[in-house]
Design a protein around this motif. Sequence first.
Motif, PDB file in Angstrom:
ATOM      1  N   ILE A  87       0.903  -1.154   0.000  1.00 29.23           N
ATOM      2  CA  ILE A  87       0.000   0.000   0.000  1.00 29.23           C
ATOM      3  C   ILE A  87       0.942   1.204   0.000  1.00 29.23           C
ATOM      4  O   ILE A  87       1.733   1.330   0.939  1.00 29.23           O
ATOM      5  N   HIS A  88       0.899   2.067  -1.010  1.00 26.45           N
ATOM      6  CA  HIS A  88       1.945   3.092  -1.088  1.00 26.45           C
ATOM      7  C   HIS A  88       2.095   3.853   0.225  1.00 26.45           C
ATOM      8  O   HIS A  88       3.182   3.902   0.778  1.00 26.45           O
ATOM      9  N   SER A  89       1.003   4.448   0.709  1.00 23.60           N
ATOM     10  CA  SER A  89       1.077   5.195   1.983  1.00 23.60           C
ATOM     11  C   SER A  89      -0.325   5.616   2.403  1.00 23.60           C
ATOM     12  O   SER A  89      -1.241   5.606   1.588  1.00 23.60           O
ATOM     13  N   PRO A  90      -0.498   6.063   3.654  1.00 24.77           N
ATOM     14  CA  PRO A  90      -1.832   6.531   4.056  1.00 24.77           C
ATOM     15  C   PRO A  90      -2.270   7.808   3.344  1.00 24.77           C
ATOM     16  O   PRO A  90      -3.463   8.048   3.216  1.00 24.77           O
ATOM     17  N   TYR A  91      -1.306   8.646   2.904  1.00 24.15           N
ATOM     18  CA  TYR A  91      -1.725   9.899   2.247  1.00 24.15           C
ATOM     19  C   TYR A  91      -2.068   9.689   0.770  1.00 24.15           C
ATOM     20  O   TYR A  91      -2.809  10.463   0.194  1.00 24.15           O
ATOM     21  N   SER A  92      -1.541   8.605   0.170  1.00 21.68           N
ATOM     22  CA  SER A  92      -1.691   8.447  -1.287  1.00 21.68           C
ATOM     23  C   SER A  92      -2.644   7.320  -1.695  1.00 21.68           C
ATOM     24  O   SER A  92      -2.839   7.100  -2.887  1.00 21.68           O
ATOM     25  N   VAL A  93      -3.189   6.589  -0.735  1.00 22.51           N
ATOM     26  CA  VAL A  93      -4.118   5.493  -1.067  1.00 22.51           C
ATOM     27  C   VAL A  93      -5.433   5.741  -0.328  1.00 22.51           C
ATOM     28  O   VAL A  93      -5.446   5.775   0.922  1.00 22.51           O
ATOM     29  N   HIS A  94      -6.497   5.927  -1.064  1.00 24.22           N
ATOM     30  CA  HIS A  94      -7.799   6.198  -0.433  1.00 24.22           C
ATOM     31  C   HIS A  94      -8.183   5.029   0.479  1.00 24.22           C
ATOM     32  O   HIS A  94      -7.903   3.869   0.179  1.00 24.22           O
ATOM     33  N   ARG A  95      -8.850   5.360   1.596  1.00 26.82           N
ATOM     34  CA  ARG A  95      -9.116   4.324   2.620  1.00 26.82           C
ATOM     35  C   ARG A  95      -9.913   3.137   2.066  1.00 26.82           C
ATOM     36  O   ARG A  95      -9.686   1.997   2.465  1.00 26.82           O
ATOM     37  N   VAL A  96     -10.798   3.400   1.106  1.00 24.89           N
ATOM     38  CA  VAL A  96     -11.596   2.296   0.541  1.00 24.89           C
ATOM     39  C   VAL A  96     -10.690   1.369  -0.286  1.00 24.89           C
ATOM     40  O   VAL A  96     -10.768   0.140  -0.177  1.00 24.89           O
ATOM     41  N   LEU A  97      -9.814   1.991  -1.056  1.00 26.29           N
ATOM     42  CA  LEU A  97      -8.857   1.227  -1.875  1.00 26.29           C
ATOM     43  C   LEU A  97      -7.877   0.456  -0.975  1.00 26.29           C
ATOM     44  O   LEU A  97      -7.594  -0.730  -1.212  1.00 26.29           O
ATOM     45  N   ALA A  98      -7.389   1.128   0.069  1.00 28.94           N
ATOM     46  CA  ALA A  98      -6.447   0.483   1.000  1.00 28.94           C
ATOM     47  C   ALA A  98      -7.108  -0.732   1.652  1.00 28.94           C
ATOM     48  O   ALA A  98      -6.520  -1.817   1.727  1.00 28.94           O
ATOM     49  N   LYS A  99      -8.352  -0.555   2.104  1.00 29.47           N
ATOM     50  CA  LYS A  99      -9.045  -1.650   2.794  1.00 29.47           C
ATOM     51  C   LYS A  99      -9.242  -2.843   1.859  1.00 29.47           C
ATOM     52  O   LYS A  99      -9.016  -4.000   2.242  1.00 29.47           O
ATOM     53  N   LYS A 100      -9.641  -2.525   0.619  1.00 30.72           N
ATOM     54  CA  LYS A 100      -9.892  -3.596  -0.352  1.00 30.72           C
ATOM     55  C   LYS A 100      -8.596  -4.405  -0.609  1.00 30.72           C
ATOM     56  O   LYS A 100      -8.617  -5.640  -0.616  1.00 30.72           O
ATOM     57  N   ALA A 101      -7.498  -3.691  -0.803  1.00 25.86           N
ATOM     58  CA  ALA A 101      -6.222  -4.367  -1.096  1.00 25.86           C
ATOM     59  C   ALA A 101      -5.732  -5.153   0.128  1.00 25.86           C
ATOM     60  O   ALA A 101      -5.242  -6.281  -0.005  1.00 25.86           O
ATOM     61  N   ILE A 102      -5.888  -4.569   1.320  1.00 28.33           N
ATOM     62  CA  ILE A 102      -5.425  -5.264   2.538  1.00 28.33           C
ATOM     63  C   ILE A 102      -6.300  -6.495   2.798  1.00 28.33           C
ATOM     64  O   ILE A 102      -5.782  -7.569   3.146  1.00 28.33           O
ATOM     65  N   ASP A 103      -7.595  -6.359   2.609  1.00 27.60           N
ATOM     66  CA  ASP A 103      -8.487  -7.529   2.779  1.00 27.60           C
ATOM     67  C   ASP A 103      -8.110  -8.641   1.811  1.00 27.60           C
ATOM     68  O   ASP A 103      -8.081  -9.824   2.174  1.00 27.60           O
ATOM     69  N   PHE A 104      -7.796  -8.243   0.572  1.00 26.09           N
ATOM     70  CA  PHE A 104      -7.377  -9.234  -0.432  1.00 26.09           C
ATOM     71  C   PHE A 104      -6.095  -9.947   0.034  1.00 26.09           C
ATOM     72  O   PHE A 104      -5.991 -11.184  -0.048  1.00 26.09           O
ATOM     73  N   ALA A 105      -5.148  -9.163   0.552  1.00 26.88           N
ATOM     74  CA  ALA A 105      -3.883  -9.747   1.026  1.00 26.88           C
ATOM     75  C   ALA A 105      -4.141 -10.707   2.184  1.00 26.88           C
ATOM     76  O   ALA A 105      -3.573 -11.811   2.234  1.00 26.88           O
ATOM     77  N   LYS A 106      -5.013 -10.300   3.102  1.00 25.32           N
ATOM     78  CA  LYS A 106      -5.321 -11.162   4.256  1.00 25.32           C
ATOM     79  C   LYS A 106      -5.956 -12.465   3.795  1.00 25.32           C
ATOM     80  O   LYS A 106      -5.585 -13.553   4.255  1.00 25.32           O
ATOM     81  N   GLU A 107      -6.909 -12.365   2.869  1.00 23.27           N
ATOM     82  CA  GLU A 107      -7.595 -13.581   2.371  1.00 23.27           C
ATOM     83  C   GLU A 107      -6.634 -14.519   1.651  1.00 23.27           C
ATOM     84  O   GLU A 107      -6.807 -15.732   1.660  1.00 23.27           O
ATOM     85  N   ASN A 108      -5.624 -13.933   0.987  1.00 19.77           N
ATOM     86  CA  ASN A 108      -4.707 -14.745   0.189  1.00 19.77           C
ATOM     87  C   ASN A 108      -3.365 -15.011   0.875  1.00 19.77           C
ATOM     88  O   ASN A 108      -2.441 -15.539   0.242  1.00 19.77           O
TER      89      ASN A 108
END
Length: 406
Positions: A179-200
């Motif tokens: 996730i590039h950073s908290p300032y450059s990744v919208h919270r919805v996008l960050a959550k989606k990518a992190i959830d994907f990482a957790k699931e996989n």
Amino acid sequence: MKIVKTDFILTPHKIVSGKAVAFKERVVDIEDLETLKKKYPSATIFEYEKNSCLLPGFINTHVHLEFSANRAALAYGNFLIWLNSVIKKREELVPNCDRKCIQKAIKNMLKSGTTTFGAISSYGYDMIPCVNAPQRVVYFNEVIGSNPAAADVLYNDFLQRVKESKEYADKKFIPAIAIHSPYSVHRVLAKKAIDFAKENGLLISTHFMESRAEREWLDKGVGDFKPFFEEFLNQSIPANRAKDFLTLFEGTPSLFVHCVWANEKELEIIGKEKHTIVHCPVSNRLLGNGAVDLGKTKYLGINLAVATDGLSSNYSLNIYEELKAALFVHYHIDPVTLSFDLIRAATINAAKALKIDTGEVEIGKLADLQVVKLPKDLDTIDQIPLHILLHTQKPDKVFIGGESYE
Ligand code: BEZ
Ligand code: FE2
């Protein structure tokens, strides 16, 4: 079977004398040389002279290979001035580093004792060189984008790269996400990518609290980032709050890169959640960001790794240079203690962060090793960690998974 005999072994928990190490892909035995020769009579023997030292290969947890063409194109001294120069120059810098350029960067890292690296990939242009690298690679496909309107397109592009990298997954090429950073990744996008990482079951890395500007923008919506977001991205509020961003990583030990401006509370959460702080002292110095308080991270029991970052904010990917810089940046810590801690940060701590069964000279561990020569007049064994940093530009020998490299 191979046997390597040096005067000393830095395991890196302690310094051992008078032993040799027998290994194939993994370390098989640690005994005196004569015993090992008898046990493994057909082994190839690598015997080094007086004051040689064996230690684990280095693990550079954070590098941006796609920016390896940069030498002096980017502006240093202030984070926002640097970021603006990256945005202005990236369209020429990134295509200027073709596969050959990326391979050269990988080769230079190998020569300087780096046996595993974490590659942050913005575009996927470094994927094939990383797949073919002699080193172990954790390949962090990065997502970026603070504008929620673009989130779907950016997420799909990210997912495409993740899926492609998963096709190449093997024991030496491990797909992951960034996730590039908290300032450059919208919270919805960050959550989606992190959830994907957790699931996989994918490892996650993120830049976090690198600059004063990031601190001020995320906390109060003010500072150097305010005109940047208003003028460049037409945004008036931050994409995340720091606390909510950290919460997304709960239960998933991840790599938090920089953390120079992380506050007490954030550092406590990072420690409690068993995240790793990746310290990049040269990058932090060049971009005007200051330095992590290593006394505080140690006190909080935070796992610490050291990395070079990319050639977009460094003059070298040689981790010996980085460790030397760290030694002088943190001038208030005893140099011997600090050198020992830094060598652990670049070996065992980094292996823990990347979840790779290496980073120590120990029976059963992957045989990722390096041999260095210490000066002939070495007097005090306790000071070996400091002299390794002071006197090594590159090791004499590198082994990865028991395979020998010059
Ligand atoms: C973005 O893509 O939204 C972005 C990139 C760099 C810095 C800040 C935001
Ligand atoms: Fe970085």
